[in-house]
Design a protein around this motif. Structure first.
Motif, short mmCIF file in Angstrom:
data_model
loop_
_atom_site.label_atom_id
_atom_site.label_comp_id
_atom_site.label_asym_id
_atom_site.label_seq_id
_atom_site.Cartn_x
_atom_site.Cartn_y
_atom_site.Cartn_z
N ARG A 220 0.70 -1.18 0.08
CA ARG A 220 0.02 0.10 -0.02
C ARG A 220 0.82 1.15 -0.03
NH1 ARG A 220 -4.50 -0.22 4.57
NH2 ARG A 220 -4.93 1.94 3.70
N ARG A 221 2.05 1.33 0.71
CA ARG A 221 2.66 2.55 0.60
C ARG A 221 3.82 2.43 -0.43
NH1 ARG A 221 5.16 -0.45 5.14
NH2 ARG A 221 7.42 -0.91 4.85
N THR A 222 3.72 1.62 -1.26
CA THR A 222 4.57 1.71 -2.47
C THR A 222 3.86 1.94 -3.69
OG1 THR A 222 5.79 -0.07 -1.30
CG2 THR A 222 6.67 0.47 -3.83
N PRO A 223 3.80 3.24 -4.12
CA PRO A 223 2.84 3.56 -5.17
C PRO A 223 2.66 2.61 -6.36
CG PRO A 223 3.61 5.40 -4.52
CD PRO A 223 4.42 4.24 -3.66
N VAL A 224 4.13 2.37 -6.78
CA VAL A 224 4.01 1.73 -8.15
C VAL A 224 3.42 0.12 -7.91
CG1 VAL A 224 5.47 0.57 -10.05
CG2 VAL A 224 6.10 2.94 -9.13
N ILE A 225 3.78 -0.35 -6.89
CA ILE A 225 3.39 -1.68 -6.51
C ILE A 225 1.66 -1.76 -6.34
CG2 ILE A 225 3.19 -3.91 -4.87
CD1 ILE A 225 6.30 -3.25 -4.51
N ALA A 226 1.37 -0.72 -5.50
CA ALA A 226 -0.08 -0.63 -5.33
C ALA A 226 -0.95 -0.42 -6.54
CB ALA A 226 -0.34 0.49 -4.31
N ALA A 227 -0.18 0.22 -7.47
CA ALA A 227 -1.31 0.45 -8.76
C ALA A 227 -1.27 -0.50 -9.66
CB ALA A 227 -0.44 1.90 -9.64
N LEU A 282 12.87 -5.13 -23.40
CA LEU A 282 11.81 -4.91 -22.60
C LEU A 282 12.33 -4.27 -21.30
CD1 LEU A 282 8.63 -4.84 -22.64
CD2 LEU A 282 8.55 -7.09 -21.60
N VAL A 283 11.75 -3.26 -20.94
CA VAL A 283 12.13 -2.67 -19.51
C VAL A 283 10.98 -2.57 -18.71
CG1 VAL A 283 13.23 -0.65 -18.33
CG2 VAL A 283 14.13 -1.47 -20.57
N ALA A 284 11.06 -3.07 -17.43
CA ALA A 284 9.78 -2.83 -16.76
C ALA A 284 9.86 -1.70 -15.85
CB ALA A 284 9.80 -4.12 -15.79
N VAL A 285 9.15 -0.62 -16.52
CA VAL A 285 8.94 0.80 -15.58
C VAL A 285 7.31 1.02 -15.82
CG1 VAL A 285 11.37 1.56 -16.28
CG2 VAL A 285 9.40 1.91 -18.04
N PRO A 286 6.91 1.81 -15.03
CA PRO A 286 5.59 2.12 -14.92
C PRO A 286 5.06 2.48 -16.36
CG PRO A 286 6.53 2.99 -13.03
CD PRO A 286 7.48 2.50 -13.97
N ARG A 287 5.90 3.26 -17.15
CA ARG A 287 5.04 3.69 -18.16
C ARG A 287 4.91 2.64 -19.13
NH1 ARG A 287 5.59 8.95 -20.48
NH2 ARG A 287 5.50 8.94 -23.01
N THR A 288 5.90 1.74 -19.47
CA THR A 288 5.58 0.66 -20.23
C THR A 288 4.38 -0.26 -19.83
OG1 THR A 288 7.48 -0.56 -19.28
CG2 THR A 288 7.91 0.66 -21.31
N PHE A 289 4.37 -0.63 -18.59
CA PHE A 289 3.51 -1.34 -17.94
C PHE A 289 2.19 -0.76 -18.29
CE2 PHE A 289 0.65 -1.82 -14.17
CZ PHE A 289 0.38 -3.13 -14.47
N TRP A 393 -3.18 5.42 -14.95
CA TRP A 393 -2.33 6.47 -15.33
C TRP A 393 -2.56 7.61 -14.44
CZ3 TRP A 393 1.26 6.89 -19.08
CH2 TRP A 393 1.43 5.84 -20.03
N ARG A 394 -3.67 8.08 -14.28
CA ARG A 394 -4.15 9.39 -13.36
C ARG A 394 -3.22 9.22 -11.98
NH1 ARG A 394 -6.99 13.51 -14.25
NH2 ARG A 394 -7.82 14.81 -12.42
N TYR A 395 -3.67 8.05 -11.23
CA TYR A 395 -3.05 7.82 -9.97
C TYR A 395 -1.60 8.01 -9.88
CZ TYR A 395 -1.29 5.11 -5.97
OH TYR A 395 -0.76 5.01 -4.85
N LEU A 396 -0.81 7.40 -10.85
CA LEU A 396 0.38 7.15 -10.63
C LEU A 396 1.22 8.84 -11.14
CD1 LEU A 396 1.60 3.85 -11.85
CD2 LEU A 396 1.89 4.88 -9.71
N ALA A 397 0.30 9.30 -11.99
CA ALA A 397 0.73 10.79 -12.53
C ALA A 397 0.81 11.71 -11.19
CB ALA A 397 -0.10 11.24 -13.35
#
Length: 425
Positions: A220-227, A282-289, A393-397
């Motif tokens: 929950r406290r790690t935004p990328v994992i939570a998203a 392939l690079v595992a980053v939030p944008r490509t996911f 997208w909106r949440y991580l932005a």
């Protein structure tokens, strides 16, 4: 060309990963063959999409209930030993199903009961199977190893259903289940050949109170994992239920058992091509996911609009490539964003998001397909998945705008000892 090949398959330079990869290929072929055989058996006995969905849901229910605890166990004990246990255990219900079909004693209640047993074994197997690859390759090869695992999984999705279609038509359903028993034994042999010094050392966490609660809090406290978990949960609920959706969609084009195999094989072929094309880059980053999640929803919608068998198979091919990329990125991202000490728990939460939703999604998609047609059910899933991708997208932005920068080159911050840590951990 040779440089591309060496980059794409670089994880196979490691002997332990080669053994694991080879055993998994055979085991996955057997598992997918059994999935097709089980779906065909239910539809042959009942003709009901709802009962097929209920059976799939029952098989995945243990994933929802037990996988978090399995993730804790995966963080505490030797993962290879746990894989040996789960492969031996998985051979038992497969053998029982095959023998029951041989003596003509396979009924829907018995199939459902064995599906639950299989689901219990899978609940403990999945977290350790997904994390073990990271134990036998260096940190810099984790994404590549996960992507090749996805390729292997989908190669099984081609060969398994194709083999099942041929076997059901020629030698019967029982042979398909018994072949899966042999495939588990091959995996056991591969695991026993991996040496202890080939497994990357890690800190084994001692038993602690509130381990599950602390794992959820970490996510929950790690935004990328939570998203990632949020988006995969939504798509798991409405779209990522292939064991129900694909057989029902295939039956709208033909009542022949082989058509189910063709649809799974087309999807698997696309997944293999997509995985191999992207494994080296392939690079595992939030944008490509997030981009993969958006494309996945669009392609899923196109599948529901295919007007002919030929176009439907082409659409399934494309869907396989996109779906595998989407899932591989989610798996890599969760592992790279998490501490090694909690990685098993994070992967178990991801498995719950994708597969643990089946007790709801299986019957739901089965009922909707029976009432309105598989196309409508898939179309609704595509629309909801697209909406969820846009919300993520909106949440991580807002939460971590720097992680969506086009200039980002890494999936996570690397500590001095080479382990991966989230910036928000």
């Amino acid at each position: 060309m040779s440089r591309y090949v060496s980059t794409t398959f670089r994880s196979l330079r490691h002997r332990a990963y080669r053994l694991y990869f080879t055993g998994q290929i055979v085991s996955t072929v057997g598992t997918w063959a059994q999935k097709v055989a089980q779906a065909w058996l239910i539809l042959d006995l009942t003709g009901s999409g709802t009962l097929l969905g209920v059976t799939v849901g029952l098989q995945q229910a243990p994933t929802l209930l037990l996988t978090p605890w399995a993730g804790i166990i995966a963080d505490r004990i030797d993962r290879r030993r746990m894989l040996l246990w789960t492969n031996w255990a998985a051979a038992v219900p497969a053998a029982a199903m095959g023998l029951l079909v041989l003596v003509d004693r396979a009924t829907v209640p018995v199939i459902m009961l064995l599906a639950i047993v299989i689901g219990v074994v899978e609940a403990f197997d999945k977290p350790v199977r997904h994390t073990f690859a990271a134990d036998v390759v260096p940190t810099e090869d984790v994404t590549n190893a996960v992507t090749l695992n996805a390729t292997m999984f989908n190669a099984g999705k081609i060969l398994g259903p194709a083999a099942a279609g041929i076997a059901i038509s020629s030698v019967g359903v029982a042979a398909t289940f018994l072949f899966n028993v042999l495939s588990f034994l091959v995996m056991v042999m591969a695991l026993t050949r991996i040496r202890a010094d080939e497994i990357r050392p890690r800190d084994i966490r001692p038993k602690e109170r509130g381990a599950l609660r602390s794992g959820v809090a970490y996510a929950r406290r790690t935004p990328v994992i939570a998203a990632t978990l949020l988006l995969m949960t939504v798509t798991g609920l409405v779209a990522y239920e292939w064991n129900t959706a694909v057989p029902l969609l295939a039956r709208e084009f033909s009542s022949d058992a082989a058509m189910i195999g063709y649809f799974f094989a087309a999807m698997g072929a696309g997944a293999v091509v997509g995985s191999l094309s992207l494994a080296g880059i392939l690079v595992a980053v939030p944008r490509t996911f997030l981009a993969a999640g958006t494309v996945f929803a669009v392609v899923l919608g196109l599948v529901s609009l295919a007007p002919s068998t030929g176009l439907a198979l082409v659409a399934m091919f494309v869907l396989g490539a996109v779906a595998t990329t989407f899932r591989a990125l989610a798996t890599s991202l969760v592992q790279l964003e998490s501490d090694a000490a909690v990685r098993g728990r994070m992967v178990s939460l991801l498995i719950m998001a994708i597969n643990g939703t089946s007790p709801v999604s299986g019957p739901l998609i089965g009922w909707m397909s029976e009432a309105h047609g598989a196309r409508v059910a898939i179309r609704i899933g595509a629309a909801i998945s697209l909406g969820a991708a846009l919300v993520t997208w909106r949440y991580l932005a807002r939460a971590v705008p720097e992680r969506l920068s086009a200039a980002e080159r890494g999936a996570s911050n690397m500590s001095e000892d080479g382990e991966c840590h989230s910036s928000a951990a």
